[in-house]
Design a protein around this motif. Structure first.
Motif, PDB file in Angstrom:
ATOM      1  N   ASP A  16       1.102   4.007  -3.173  1.00 19.99           N
ATOM      2  CA  ASP A  16       0.790   5.408  -2.624  1.00 19.99           C
ATOM      3  C   ASP A  16       1.767   6.391  -2.985  1.00 19.99           C
ATOM      4  O   ASP A  16       1.538   7.532  -3.723  1.00 19.99           O
ATOM      5  N   MET A  17       3.098   6.143  -2.769  1.00 20.24           N
ATOM      6  CA  MET A  17       4.097   6.853  -3.256  1.00 20.24           C
ATOM      7  C   MET A  17       4.455   6.979  -4.669  1.00 20.24           C
ATOM      8  O   MET A  17       4.774   7.998  -5.384  1.00 20.24           O
ATOM      9  N   SER A  18       4.069   5.711  -5.096  1.00 16.10           N
ATOM     10  CA  SER A  18       4.599   5.651  -6.701  1.00 16.10           C
ATOM     11  C   SER A  18       3.521   6.699  -7.539  1.00 16.10           C
ATOM     12  O   SER A  18       3.847   7.294  -8.404  1.00 16.10           O
ATOM     13  N   GLU A  19       2.271   6.957  -6.928  1.00  9.94           N
ATOM     14  CA  GLU A  19       1.474   8.054  -7.636  1.00  9.94           C
ATOM     15  C   GLU A  19       2.028   9.460  -7.584  1.00  9.94           C
ATOM     16  O   GLU A  19       1.727  10.201  -7.974  1.00  9.94           O
ATOM     17  N   ARG A  20       2.711   9.547  -6.511  1.00  7.45           N
ATOM     18  CA  ARG A  20       3.334  10.811  -5.951  1.00  7.45           C
ATOM     19  C   ARG A  20       4.739  11.140  -6.673  1.00  7.45           C
ATOM     20  O   ARG A  20       5.303  12.141  -6.273  1.00  7.45           O
ATOM     21  N   VAL A  21       5.122  10.362  -7.496  1.00  8.21           N
ATOM     22  CA  VAL A  21       6.217  10.508  -7.988  1.00  8.21           C
ATOM     23  C   VAL A  21       6.136  12.036  -8.975  1.00  8.21           C
ATOM     24  O   VAL A  21       5.406  12.224  -9.845  1.00  8.21           O
ATOM     25  N   SER A  22       7.321  12.838  -8.881  1.00  6.64           N
ATOM     26  CA  SER A  22       7.058  14.188  -9.281  1.00  6.64           C
ATOM     27  C   SER A  22       8.181  14.294 -10.420  1.00  6.64           C
ATOM     28  O   SER A  22       9.111  14.147 -10.243  1.00  6.64           O
ATOM     29  N   VAL A  23       7.585  14.612 -11.534  1.00  9.36           N
ATOM     30  CA  VAL A  23       8.323  14.649 -12.802  1.00  9.36           C
ATOM     31  C   VAL A  23       9.155  16.113 -12.551  1.00  9.36           C
ATOM     32  O   VAL A  23      10.275  16.192 -12.974  1.00  9.36           O
ATOM     33  N   GLU A  24       8.355  17.097 -12.095  1.00  8.51           N
ATOM     34  CA  GLU A  24       9.211  18.384 -11.877  1.00  8.51           C
ATOM     35  C   GLU A  24      10.440  18.155 -11.017  1.00  8.51           C
ATOM     36  O   GLU A  24      11.516  18.858 -11.342  1.00  8.51           O
ATOM     37  N   VAL A  59      14.245   9.135  -2.208  1.00 10.76           N
ATOM     38  CA  VAL A  59      14.292   9.519  -1.056  1.00 10.76           C
ATOM     39  C   VAL A  59      13.337  10.543  -0.330  1.00 10.76           C
ATOM     40  O   VAL A  59      12.804  10.710   0.753  1.00 10.76           O
ATOM     41  N   ARG A  60      13.093  11.439  -1.488  1.00 14.49           N
ATOM     42  CA  ARG A  60      12.126  12.339  -1.124  1.00 14.49           C
ATOM     43  C   ARG A  60      10.715  12.019  -0.819  1.00 14.49           C
ATOM     44  O   ARG A  60       9.938  12.335   0.075  1.00 14.49           O
ATOM     45  N   LEU A  61      10.381  10.674  -1.501  1.00  9.78           N
ATOM     46  CA  LEU A  61       8.992  10.375  -1.616  1.00  9.78           C
ATOM     47  C   LEU A  61       9.094   9.449  -0.104  1.00  9.78           C
ATOM     48  O   LEU A  61       7.979   9.573   0.675  1.00  9.78           O
ATOM     49  N   LEU A  62      10.063   8.745   0.288  1.00 13.54           N
ATOM     50  CA  LEU A  62      10.238   8.294   1.557  1.00 13.54           C
ATOM     51  C   LEU A  62      10.001   9.482   2.755  1.00 13.54           C
ATOM     52  O   LEU A  62       9.316   8.991   3.732  1.00 13.54           O
ATOM     53  N   ARG A  63      10.782  10.597   2.662  1.00  8.54           N
ATOM     54  CA  ARG A  63      10.678  11.363   3.459  1.00  8.54           C
ATOM     55  C   ARG A  63       9.292  12.070   3.862  1.00  8.54           C
ATOM     56  O   ARG A  63       8.761  12.176   4.795  1.00  8.54           O
ATOM     57  N   ASP A  64       8.795  12.510   2.597  1.00  8.94           N
ATOM     58  CA  ASP A  64       7.392  13.234   2.813  1.00  8.94           C
ATOM     59  C   ASP A  64       6.405  12.150   3.121  1.00  8.94           C
ATOM     60  O   ASP A  64       5.327  12.603   3.851  1.00  8.94           O
ATOM     61  N   ALA A  65       6.488  10.799   2.833  1.00 10.28           N
ATOM     62  CA  ALA A  65       5.432   9.818   3.559  1.00 10.28           C
ATOM     63  C   ALA A  65       5.787   9.383   4.618  1.00 10.28           C
ATOM     64  O   ALA A  65       5.031   8.686   5.393  1.00 10.28           O
ATOM     65  N   ASP A  66       6.975   9.828   5.424  1.00  8.07           N
ATOM     66  CA  ASP A  66       7.342   9.498   6.690  1.00  8.07           C
ATOM     67  C   ASP A  66       7.320   8.042   6.955  1.00  8.07           C
ATOM     68  O   ASP A  66       6.849   7.465   7.750  1.00  8.07           O
ATOM     69  N   ASN A 126       0.734  -1.241   0.149  1.00  6.00           N
ATOM     70  CA  ASN A 126      -0.007   0.076   0.235  1.00  6.00           C
ATOM     71  C   ASN A 126       0.977   1.447  -0.263  1.00  6.00           C
ATOM     72  O   ASN A 126       0.654   2.063  -0.668  1.00  6.00           O
ATOM     73  N   GLN A 127       1.826   1.297   0.804  1.00  3.99           N
ATOM     74  CA  GLN A 127       2.835   2.369   0.714  1.00  3.99           C
ATOM     75  C   GLN A 127       3.366   2.813  -0.481  1.00  3.99           C
ATOM     76  O   GLN A 127       3.596   3.577  -0.918  1.00  3.99           O
ATOM     77  N   TYR A 128       3.946   1.604  -1.170  1.00  2.00           N
ATOM     78  CA  TYR A 128       4.506   1.600  -2.507  1.00  2.00           C
ATOM     79  C   TYR A 128       3.469   2.153  -3.469  1.00  2.00           C
ATOM     80  O   TYR A 128       3.728   3.363  -4.147  1.00  2.00           O
TER      81      TYR A 128
END
Length: 398
Positions: free
Chosen positions: A11-19, A136-143, A7-9
């Motif tokens: 959720d974070m996969s949807e938040r990958v930021s191209v920018e 790493v950004r995704l892991l940090r932002d999702a805590d 579930n965490q994967y």
């Protein structure tokens, strides 16, 4: 992967930021980090400036960071997101240097067009390094708490003598598994051939070219060497192949001899390139060559040759296909593309065998563009690479 990690994967996969990925990648391209090759390290021709940038980005993402010089002005940098220690550790590793830019128009001015980012280092391999930061950004932002530690590692000098990865192999950091984001078009490559090179030297007697019968021609003797090795590839092709790498290969690469046309040359040297299978040993290459050259002494009692110390000595890499990190990347690729994916061999040599950490190569971009004068990487591959690396983190560390 357990249900919570899955579930965490997703959720974070949807938040990958191209920018975010593109911002990091373009900033990286704009920092010259050409390998000085045999020259002196100096601004623009070293990893110092780019290493400092990558160090700072890891620090801003909350990682515990460190740096060591493999040579003056040529740092290795690394950052760790520490886990609880219950699961194995994973390293995401890549090189900080690029090949030279001679003939490349505006190599450090990144630009984006038609779904591609252009500039020196865009695919080889600053795209992979940018993707690591996004993970790493995704892991940090999702805590997200990790059970195993995640390590990012930027190494110096991959494009020349690999002093950076050799230094890491001596002093760490080490991990249980590693992904190297070299440009593989996101093929999962747990194996590659090694590279072994040496000089074969022949000798003669120098005299004026008007009396060649009184001399001994080292170039003619080298011609016999080349001929004696001409069917070496046929022999290599007859040996047992590696399941991914196939057969070893040999080429005569560079030849030098003589100083002027009006003198019989007394010296000639040939540099060879031998691509090694994981089962090959460098000393066996020397035995192969000696076995082919010794008979030349029978036809020419004055024939003398020598084999140099290695000019290249990069081991092969061979991580079992069943390794967890390999299987995670293969599964991620199938899920993201809907296509079957099998492990392959990476065509070139990499830092992998020097790191002393079991490693697989998988990264955005193509080797066809890697050293070109119009280098680029597909934006879509950067996004997919990020999701593949994120899947590996969730599979192995949560």
């Amino acid at each position: 992967m357990n249900p919570q990690a899955l579930n965490q994967y997703h959720d974070m996969s949807e938040r990958v930021s191209v920018e975010s990925i593109m911002r990091w990648l373009k900033e990286m391209i704009a920092i010259p980090s050409e390998n000085p090759m045999a020259g002196q390290a100096r601004p623009g021709h070293r990893e110092k400036e780019f290493g400092e940038y990558y160090f700072e980005q890891m620090h801003q993402l909350g990682m515990t960071v460190g740096s060591r010089e493999a040579a003056p002005g040529r740092p290795n940098v690394f950052g760790t997101r520490t886990g609880k220690g219950e699961r194995p550790s994973l390293m995401l590793c890549g090189h900080l240097d690029t090949v030279p830019t001679e003939g490349y128009e505006e190599p450090f001015v990144p630009h984006e067009k038609d779904g591609r980012v252009y500039g020196r280092g865009s695919c080889d391999m600053k795209a992979g390094l940018a993707c690591y930061l996004e993970v790493v950004r995704l892991l940090r932002d999702a805590d997200v708490g990790l059970s195993g530690s995640l390590i990012l590692c930027g190494v110096a000098d991959e494009e020349w003598q690999m002093i950076g990865s050799r230094e890491i192999g001596r002093n760490g950091p080490f991990a249980d598994q590693c992904i190297i984001g070299e440009p593989s078009d996101l093929a999962v490559c747990p194996a590659h051939k090694g590279q072994f090179g040496l000089f074969i030297r022949t000798f003669g007697k120098a005299v004026h070219s008007s009396i060649p019968e009184q001399g001994e021609n080292a170039i003619e003797r080298m011609a016999r060497v080349v001929n004696a090795l001409s069917d070496y590839n046929e022999e290599l092709a007859s040996r047992e192949p590696h399941p991914l790498c196939g057969h070893g290969t040999y080429i005569p690469g560079v030849i030098r001899g003589g100083d002027l046309a009006s003198a019989v040359p007394d010296f000639c040297e040939l540099e060879i390139d031998r691509r090694l299978l994981p089962s090959d040993a460098a000393e066996d290459v020397c035995k192969d060559i000696t076995r082919r050259l010794e008979p030349l002494k029978q036809a020419d009692p004055g024939f003398r040759y020598e084999l140099s110390e290695p000019s290249w000595d990069i081991p092969a890499n061979d991580l079992p296909v069943g390794s967890p990190v390999v299987q995670s990347l293969l599964n991620a690729s199938r899920e993201l593309t809907g296509q079957p994916e099998a492990a392959r061999s990476f065509p070139g040599a990499t830092d992998a065998p020097h790191l002393k950490t079991p490693a697989v190569v998988c990264g955005p971009g193509s080797l066809a563009q890697a050293h070109s004068l119009n280098e680029f990487v597909e934006v879509e591959q950067c996004v997919r690479a990020t999701r593949m690396y994120l899947r590996a983190v969730c599979d192995l560390l949560i």
